[in-house]
Design an enzyme around this catalytic site. Structure first.
Site, PDB file in Angstrom:
ATOM      1  N   ASP A   1      -2.161  -9.041  -7.403  1.00 32.35           N
ATOM      2  CA  ASP A   1      -1.658  -9.669  -6.169  1.00 32.35           C
ATOM      3  C   ASP A   1      -2.472 -10.906  -5.803  1.00 32.35           C
ATOM      4  OD1 ASP A   1      -3.871  -8.129  -5.490  1.00 32.35           O
ATOM      5  OD2 ASP A   1      -3.153  -7.722  -3.469  1.00 32.35           O
TER       6      ASP A   1
ATOM      7  N   HIS B   1       0.813  -1.217   0.000  1.00 27.99           N
ATOM      8  CA  HIS B   1       0.000   0.000   0.000  1.00 27.99           C
ATOM      9  C   HIS B   1       0.845   1.265   0.000  1.00 27.99           C
ATOM     10  CE1 HIS B   1      -3.533  -2.544   1.679  1.00 27.99           C
ATOM     11  NE2 HIS B   1      -3.432  -2.617   0.362  1.00 27.99           N
TER      12      HIS B   1
ATOM     13  N   SER C   1      -6.607  -2.816  -0.860  1.00 30.88           N
ATOM     14  CA  SER C   1      -6.082  -1.975  -1.945  1.00 30.88           C
ATOM     15  C   SER C   1      -7.170  -1.161  -2.646  1.00 30.88           C
ATOM     16  CB  SER C   1      -5.330  -2.834  -2.961  1.00 30.88           C
ATOM     17  OG  SER C   1      -4.267  -3.516  -2.332  1.00 30.88           O
TER      18      SER C   1
ATOM     19  N   HIS D   1      -7.191  -8.850  -8.028  1.00 26.45           N
ATOM     20  CA  HIS D   1      -7.560  -9.700  -6.885  1.00 26.45           C
ATOM     21  C   HIS D   1      -7.915  -8.771  -5.728  1.00 26.45           C
ATOM     22  CE1 HIS D   1      -5.212 -12.340  -9.489  1.00 26.45           C
ATOM     23  NE2 HIS D   1      -5.805 -13.366  -8.895  1.00 26.45           N
TER      24      HIS D   1
END
Length: 282
Positions: free
Chosen positions: A166, A19, A99, A42
């Site tokens: 990810d 992040h 995210s 994802h």
């Protein structure tokens, strides 16, 4: 194939590295007025309750975001990250952002988010969470395979995109699928900024992935790894994680060179903690 739930790991050291890099890239993209498209292959549930049974079961956030929040003399280079995270959360003590939640908080009205999540329960949670924001119309959520979904979105109408890949890497083929998907994505849209998260494990697939990614674009990448402890004697578990960014902002290597030392010191779990940083910028 659908057993992974990020709720068990939200806010851990891997999230901090991921992040921080995501924030740095998106802030750079916002320097131009032209809109960008954020694509998350994802996406997970978007927002996580740290007092939930899942988060409490392993408590990984205690050695991640909790250390960032509790630091009384946080290094100045990490303060913007802490501010961005706390500003986007309903309750920073009991929640952590996925995210897509952080990305929507940083996005402007003209930017667009395209979020893929294959797990049906998490996809429904993601839809619900995204509906609660001020500008839900700029976001689309798909309960679908993010690898295939990414290729269907390229090139974006704005010709500017930040892509986060990810996967959980529960399956060995995930490693090769990341490489194959990126190869196809670069053929369709060579100028996109592609961000790949990967675990640092004592297994060959994990160790070879950065090398295989570097072969795709050998002259325009940033690789950053944060190792928080030595590999376990039995080889089990994740001792660190990495971010591999293709077509990165030119400013990213310097930002990471300044942020990774204090981040490593703060999140270290033993004396073997260290970081890796290498880059080539075209």
């Amino acid at each position: 194939m659908l057993s992974y739930r990020h709720a068990f790991h939200a806010g851990n050291h891997a999230d901090i590295l991921k992040h921080y890099c995501l924030m740095a890239v998106l802030e750079y993209f916002k320097l131009k007025d032209k809109p960008y498209c954020y694509i998350d292959t994802h996406a997970g549930a978007g927002l996580y309750n740290l007092i939930s049974d899942e988060a409490q079961k392993v408590g990984e956030y205690r050695e991640g975001i909790s250390r960032i929040l509790a630091a009384t003399s946080l290094d100045a280079r990490l303060i913007p990250f802490r501010q961005a995270v706390t500003a986007c959360l309903p309750d920073a003590e009991n929640h952590y952002c996925g995210s897509p939640w952080l990305a929507q908080a940083l996005a402007r009205e003209q930017d667009r988010l395209r979020l893929f999540e294959l797990h049906p329960a998490d996809a429904e949670l993601l839809r619900s969470n995204m509906r609660s924001i001020k500008q839900p119309n700029r976001t689309q959520v798909f309960c679908d395979d993010g690898f295939k979904g990414l290729l269907s979105m390229l090139p974006p109408p704005s010709r500017r995109a930040v892509v986060l890949i990810d996967p959980p890497y529960e399956l060995k083929q995930d490693y090769q699928q990341v490489v194959d998907t990126l190869k196809a994505a670069l053929k369709k849209f060579s100028s996109g900024c592609y961000m790949v998260w990967y675990p640092c494990l004592s297994r060959a697939e994990s160790q070879k992935l950065p090398q295989n990614l570097q072969k795709l674009v050998p002259d325009n990448f940033v690789q950053a790894e944060l190792h928080v402890h030595a590999p376990r004697p039995d080889g089990f578990g994740m001792h660190g994680s990495g971010m591999f960014i293709i077509n990165p902002p030119y400013s990213l290597p310097q930002l990471l060179a300044e942020a990774l030392p204090p981040m490593t010191q703060l999140l270290a779990q033993d004396d073997s903690a260290h970081f890796v940083l290498q880059s080539k910028i075209a």
